[in-house]
Design an enzyme around this catalytic site. Structure first.
Site, mmCIF file in Angstrom:
data_model
loop_
_atom_site.group_PDB
_atom_site.id
_atom_site.type_symbol
_atom_site.label_atom_id
_atom_site.label_comp_id
_atom_site.label_asym_id
_atom_site.label_seq_id
_atom_site.Cartn_x
_atom_site.Cartn_y
_atom_site.Cartn_z
ATOM 1 N N ALA A 3 -7.905 -1.089 0.710
ATOM 2 C CA ALA A 3 -8.572 -1.074 -0.452
ATOM 3 C C ALA A 3 -9.316 -2.260 -0.635
ATOM 4 C CB ALA A 3 -8.059 -0.648 -1.645
ATOM 5 N N GLY A 27 -10.988 -3.303 3.407
ATOM 6 C CA GLY A 27 -11.705 -2.061 4.380
ATOM 7 C C GLY A 27 -10.960 -1.915 5.626
ATOM 8 N N ASP A 48 0.927 -1.248 0.048
ATOM 9 C CA ASP A 48 -0.280 0.090 -0.116
ATOM 10 C C ASP A 48 0.792 1.174 -0.078
ATOM 11 O OD1 ASP A 48 -2.337 -1.459 -0.015
ATOM 12 O OD2 ASP A 48 -2.292 -1.574 2.235
ATOM 13 N N ASP A 52 2.330 14.952 1.148
ATOM 14 C CA ASP A 52 1.390 15.916 1.697
ATOM 15 C C ASP A 52 0.711 15.657 3.032
ATOM 16 O OD1 ASP A 52 0.301 13.860 -0.572
ATOM 17 O OD2 ASP A 52 -1.428 14.433 0.282
ATOM 18 N N GLN A 58 2.175 -5.981 -2.931
ATOM 19 C CA GLN A 58 2.407 -6.210 -1.725
ATOM 20 C C GLN A 58 3.930 -5.311 -1.658
ATOM 21 O OE1 GLN A 58 1.527 -9.715 -3.044
ATOM 22 N NE2 GLN A 58 -0.525 -8.707 -2.706
ATOM 23 N N ALA A 84 -3.853 -7.859 -4.060
ATOM 24 C CA ALA A 84 -3.323 -6.716 -4.332
ATOM 25 C C ALA A 84 -4.641 -5.641 -4.425
ATOM 26 C CB ALA A 84 -2.604 -6.426 -5.367
ATOM 27 N N GLY A 85 -4.373 -4.286 -3.945
ATOM 28 C CA GLY A 85 -5.540 -3.488 -4.222
ATOM 29 C C GLY A 85 -4.591 -1.933 -4.485
ATOM 30 N N HIS A 86 -4.474 -1.681 -5.595
ATOM 31 C CA HIS A 86 -3.804 -0.667 -6.219
ATOM 32 C C HIS A 86 -4.863 0.408 -6.746
ATOM 33 C CE1 HIS A 86 -0.155 -3.501 -7.201
ATOM 34 N NE2 HIS A 86 -0.458 -3.582 -5.893
ATOM 35 N N THR A 87 -4.798 1.610 -6.084
ATOM 36 C CA THR A 87 -5.864 2.632 -6.274
ATOM 37 C C THR A 87 -5.326 3.643 -6.884
ATOM 38 O OG1 THR A 87 -6.876 2.106 -4.273
ATOM 39 C CG2 THR A 87 -7.419 4.233 -5.321
ATOM 40 N N GLY A 99 1.616 3.096 -2.471
ATOM 41 C CA GLY A 99 1.293 3.877 -3.733
ATOM 42 C C GLY A 99 1.790 3.282 -4.864
ATOM 43 N N LYS A 100 2.034 2.058 -5.057
ATOM 44 C CA LYS A 100 2.651 1.385 -6.396
ATOM 45 C C LYS A 100 1.610 1.547 -7.474
ATOM 46 C CE LYS A 100 2.576 -2.748 -4.317
ATOM 47 N NZ LYS A 100 2.397 -1.954 -2.909
ATOM 48 N N PRO A 120 -8.854 -0.890 8.932
ATOM 49 C CA PRO A 120 -7.773 0.312 9.127
ATOM 50 C C PRO A 120 -6.352 -0.250 9.049
ATOM 51 C CG PRO A 120 -9.157 -0.453 10.959
ATOM 52 C CD PRO A 120 -9.686 -1.424 9.995
ATOM 53 N N ARG A 144 2.978 -29.274 -5.698
ATOM 54 C CA ARG A 144 2.731 -29.915 -7.100
ATOM 55 C C ARG A 144 1.769 -30.609 -7.302
ATOM 56 N NH1 ARG A 144 8.661 -32.800 -6.347
ATOM 57 N NH2 ARG A 144 7.668 -32.807 -4.284
#
Ligand code: GDP
Ligand code: IMO
Ligand code: MG
Length: 432
Positions: free
Chosen positions: A300, A303, A14, A334, A225, A40-43, A16-17, A305, A144
């Site tokens: 993502a 959900g 997470d 930021d 990951q 994976a969750g890439h936003t 920011g990839k 935290p 296998r």
């Protein structure tokens, strides 16, 4: 000669990839995933559109790029088709732009069921997995007894193989959990039907990528990951079940190491982790809470935290070595804007001994005393900055401090979730 780059997570995922790959993809022809699956969750935010990519490589949202899913990925055919459906409904055309490796392993319904059973059996020591069947699918691959994408091409043979596997699983489940047997025939038929939509995308991804590279096309490898979740190098056993580090890009796509020219590590300007396991610089209480709220640090995929904390130099140095990072990309600068001071973990101490390296035992990591350096905050807006001149001097000092401590230059800083919210400090890694 083509120039090919791997993007890896420096921390626990997470980082920011997705956003970074979306920015970099402009300079590449193909984006390839090499490990993991729908855990994976890439936003990615592009204008008013928000994409959450789980299996599809991020490059797919740029209409002139192709995307490849390598043999190292474990693939749930239904999850893939759902994701393609969502993307097409949002106006993207996937069509011929997606190649799925014929050698990638399949996630079957029993993998998800076994994961849930194994996690609840672990009790307090549970890993906090994403329940996507990732671990059990990789277990079958290493054992296998896995089924692969290429097996879908011959339904009769698939039935034979799948029936034998389900019979074995039934014997194990009955002995271990007293579970009733699954109907192999029914399971196989349903799975084959549900997988039909994947057939048009099947390709030999190694041939595809190597041929493209021979023609001078550029490939961007998108890690999922992060380094500390890598099966071999992460905080074992609180890890995922694949090699999320740079080496995985080769084994996970069938591309030799000498074809890779650079490895870029993505790290947040602070740190997060989702799920169980050691997190030496975790900020418990209101400090962590503030970062979570400001950074919208919620998973993502699940959900949940995310646990929040400070930039950890020993983690980043470790990651720099394991991946031999060419450059760092620092994201979410930021989020730190309002802080009067920013702690950075610079050294570990265990049983009275100080050290800068990262130990293998989670027992020592859990009790690790972290020594911090406090860096003055800038307390000015960096959100949306695009030029170095827009970054306050103290923000630049913070970045320089991180680069010096880790021993790797910073190529880019991300200042917001949108594609154009970034500052390039050194573009030579991507555009030599
Ligand atoms: P990934 O799994 O490494 O791709 O990261 P995620 O997408 O799971 O989490 C990163 C989150 O931060 C996403 O919601 C991004 O939209 C967001 N994000 C990425 N870079 C920045 C940034 O520089 N500033 C801010 N405010 N948000 C960012
Ligand atoms: P991206 O690509 C953050 C974590 C899970 C759990 C552990 C094992 O979005 O950075 P798994 O389902 O893989 O067996 O779970 O790994 N995890 C992630 N954490 N980002 C991810 O992916 C993750 N993928 C898995 O929370 O602790
Ligand atoms: Mg993520």
């Amino acid at each position: 000669m083509s120039t090919n780059v791997v993007v890896v997570g420096v921390q626990w995922g997470d980082e920011g990839k997705g956003k970074v790959v979306d920015v970099l993809a402009e300079h590449f022809d193909v984006v390839a995933r090499y490990q993991g699956g729908a855990n994976a969750g890439h936003t990615v935010l592009v204008g008013t559109k928000k994409y959450v990519l789980q299996l599809l490589p991020t490059g797919i949202i740029r209409p002139d790029k192709t995307a490849a899913i390598g043999n190292g990925v474990v693939l749930d055919p239904e999850a893939l088709q759902k994701e393609i459906g969502k993307l097409e409904a949002a106006g993207s055309n996937v069509g011929h732009r997606l190649k799925v490796s014929d050698r990638a392993h399949l996630i079957l319904p029993y993998h998800r069921a076994h994961e849930v059973a194994a996690e609840s059996a672990r009790g307090v020591g549970k890993i906090g997995t994403t329940a996507k069947g990732i671990g059990p699918a990789y277990e079958d691959k290493a054992g296998r007894r896995g089924l692969r994408i290429c097996d879908l091409r011959d339904p009769a043979l698939f039935r034979e193989k799948c029936n034998a596997i389900v019979a074995e699983k039934n014997r194990i489940d009955a002995a271990l959990y007293g579970a009733p047997p699954q109907n192999a025939e029914e399971l196989t038929n349903q799975f084959l039907k549900a997988s039909e939509g994947v057939l048009p995308y099947i390709a030999d991804v190694s041939v595809y990528l190597n041929t493209d590279m021979d023609r001078g096309k550029r490939v961007l490898f998108e890690g999922a990951q992060g380094t500390l979740l890598d099966l071999d190098h992460g905080t074992y056993p609180f890890v995922t079940s694949s090699n999320s580090t740079a080496g995985g890009a080769c084994t996970g796509t069938g591309v030799g190491p000498t074809r890779i020219n650079a490895v870029v590590g993505v790290s947040k300007a602070y740190a997060t982790r989702v799920g169980g396991g050691p997190f030496p610089t975790e900020a418990l209480g209101p400090e962590g809470e503030k970062i979570r709220e400001r950074g919208s640090e919620y998973g993502a995929v699940t959900g949940r935290p995310r646990r929040c904390g400070w930039f950890d130099v020993p983690v980043a140095r470790y990651s720099a070595r394991i991946n031999h990072l060419t450059a760092l990309i620092i994201t979410k600068l930021d989020i730190l804007d309002p802080l009067p001071e920013i702690p950075v973990g610079v050294e570990y101490e265990f049983k009275g001994k100080r050290f800068k390296d990262f130990p293998p035992e989670i027992e020592s990591l859990e009790q690790m005393k972290v020594h911090y350096r406090t860096i003055p905050g800038w307390q000015k807006h960096t959100y949306g900055s695009q030029e170095v001149s827009q970054l306050p001097e103290r923000a630049q000092d913070y970045l320089k401090f991180l680069a010096d401590e880790v021993g790797v230059k910073v190529a880019m800083v991300s200042t917001g979730p949108q594609r154009d919210q970034c500052v390039w400090l050194d573009k030579s890694v991507i555009c030599p």
